[in-house]
Motif scaffolding. Structure first.
Motif, mmCIF file in Angstrom:
data_model
loop_
_atom_site.group_PDB
_atom_site.id
_atom_site.type_symbol
_atom_site.label_atom_id
_atom_site.label_comp_id
_atom_site.label_asym_id
_atom_site.label_seq_id
_atom_site.Cartn_x
_atom_site.Cartn_y
_atom_site.Cartn_z
ATOM 1 N N LYS A 9 46.085 48.982 42.266
ATOM 2 C CA LYS A 9 45.702 50.281 41.720
ATOM 3 C C LYS A 9 44.564 50.903 42.517
ATOM 4 N N LEU A 14 46.449 53.091 45.884
ATOM 5 C CA LEU A 14 46.925 54.228 45.099
ATOM 6 C C LEU A 14 48.368 54.605 45.420
ATOM 7 N N LEU A 17 51.221 55.074 42.558
ATOM 8 C CA LEU A 17 51.877 56.380 42.403
ATOM 9 C C LEU A 17 53.382 56.255 42.586
ATOM 10 N N LEU A 48 54.675 55.118 39.299
ATOM 11 C CA LEU A 48 54.732 56.204 38.308
ATOM 12 C C LEU A 48 55.805 57.221 38.669
ATOM 13 N N ASP A 49 56.088 57.360 39.947
ATOM 14 C CA ASP A 49 57.169 58.261 40.348
ATOM 15 C C ASP A 49 58.518 57.709 39.885
ATOM 16 N N ASN A 72 52.859 57.014 32.452
ATOM 17 C CA ASN A 72 51.662 57.815 32.192
ATOM 18 C C ASN A 72 51.890 58.583 30.905
ATOM 19 N N SER A 125 46.316 63.633 35.457
ATOM 20 C CA SER A 125 47.227 63.448 36.593
ATOM 21 C C SER A 125 47.554 61.977 36.773
ATOM 22 N N ASP A 126 48.614 61.722 37.552
ATOM 23 C CA ASP A 126 49.001 60.335 37.801
ATOM 24 C C ASP A 126 47.884 59.569 38.511
ATOM 25 N N ALA A 127 47.233 60.215 39.477
ATOM 26 C CA ALA A 127 46.164 59.541 40.213
ATOM 27 C C ALA A 127 45.011 59.176 39.282
ATOM 28 N N VAL A 133 46.031 56.261 37.074
ATOM 29 C CA VAL A 133 45.964 54.988 37.796
ATOM 30 C C VAL A 133 44.533 54.471 37.808
#
Length: 343
Positions: free
Chosen positions: A223, A227, A231, A234-235, A241, A251-253, A256
């Motif tokens: 994580k 990153l 990501l 999560l994609d 998320n 946001s996804d970032a 994380v």
């Protein structure tokens, strides 16, 4: 559970182990990102929780927020029986993933896939160690074998990936110290069944520290310092998320980093041993949130962690009463002599 383009079916999703479910090709840990402002802020936030917790824990005289079995009304005799079962439960929870990994050419976990030739030999070792632990036969040799398998993994896959699995070193240390307990074939051999009394107070602590380190290392390598891997996960599984669904524009970032920060905090608390029962209870819900939804792979992969959670929850800070009950439970003493005429 079929894989497409390196991505495993979402029925097997797990929050802690992104590498189990997406390919990390070209997405190795970026150690240079340790000094990025976002990483430093996340680590600093974790330390702002952990350091005061340590001070509070010491100031309270290690008085737990969450009471243990004795405080809840259990007797010493009852606690002794439960501790006697603890090595068996840990052995079963470790043996199952070892057997599964052994027959699938995996080294301990799904993302460490071995070549066929190497996999046959190491897989046989995993099956052998799993069976020895399961039956409680030469358990201390099995503990050494588990360490050997881990070290082979370091040679095959490098230290970064194997440091994510230090929990297995903690399990090996536990069995080397405590033995396999009274419910084991080793019980016939006398010395094999006896715990190492001088080290016994540290058996569960070794398990706790090794598990905490695994969680800390995963927070960094999957994580905070990787990153792109998180990501990509999560994609593939955008529903992981869940904060936007609660009305939070995260946001996804950022998600994380939040998840990594929580894992880092929990792992550090386990390592230092501050409020261990409270830490375990706070981890329980997010750790198991997807268990019933995503199938057997998640369950099997996490069995050693479930056993560790149970052990730490039972042991707590490991006071004198726990140590005495643990020793008595591992080698219960006969209260009356055996009458040969009645046998």
């Amino acid at each position: 559970m079929a894989a497409e383009d390196g991505v495993i079916s979402p029925r097997a999703m797990l929050l802690l182990h992104e590498r189990w479910f997406v390919s990390d090709a070209g997405m190795s840990t970026r150690w240079s990102h340790a000094l990025d402002p976002a990483t430093l802020v996340t680590v600093g936030a974790a330390l702002l929780v952990v350091l005061p917790a340590i001070l509070l824990w010491r100031q309270m005289g290690r008085t737990p927020f969450v009471p243990g079995p004795l405080a809840l009304g259990a007797t010493t005799d009852q606690l002794q029986v439960v501790y006697g079962w603890l090595p068996l439960l840990l052995a079963v929870h470790t043996a199952i993933p070892l057997l599964v990994s052994g027959v699938q050419n995996h080294l301990l976990v799904p993302n460490l896939v071995m070549e066929r030739g190497t996999g046959v030999l190491v897989g046989l070792a995993e099956v052998a160690v799993g069976l020895l632990l399961f039956y409680g036969l030469f358990s201390r040799y099995a503990a050494l074998g588990l360490v050997g398998i881990w070290m082979v993994g370091v040679i095959l896959f490098g230290p970064v990936l194997l440091l994510e699995q230090t929990i297995y070193l903690g399990i090996a240390a536990f069995f080397w110290i405590a033995g396999r307990g009274p419910i084991a074939i080793d019980r016939m051999f006398g010395e094999w069944a006896r715990p190492r009394r001088e080290w016994l107070p540290h058996a569960v602590s070794a398990l706790r520290v090794a598990t905490g380190f695994s969680i800390v290392w995963l927070a960094l390598t999957e994580k905070l310092l990787n990153l792109p891997l998180a990501l990509a996960f999560l994609d593939a599984y955008p529903f992981a998320n869940f904060l936007p669904a609660l009305g939070l524009a995260v946001s996804d970032a950022t998600f994380v980093r939040i998840a990594g920060g929580i894992e880092l905090t929990a792992g550090l608390l386990l390592m230092v041993g501050a409020f261990p029962r409270l830490t375990i209870l706070l981890l329980w819900l997010p750790f198991n949130l997807t268990l019933t939804a995503f199938g057997w792979r998640e369950l099997v992969g996490h069995l050693p962690i479930y056993a560790t959670i149970g052990a730490v929850l039972l042991w707590g800070r490991g006071g004198p009463e726990d140590i005495r009950a643990f020793e008595s439970g591992l080698m219960p003493r006969r209260t009356a002599p055996i009458d040969p005429e009645t046998q």
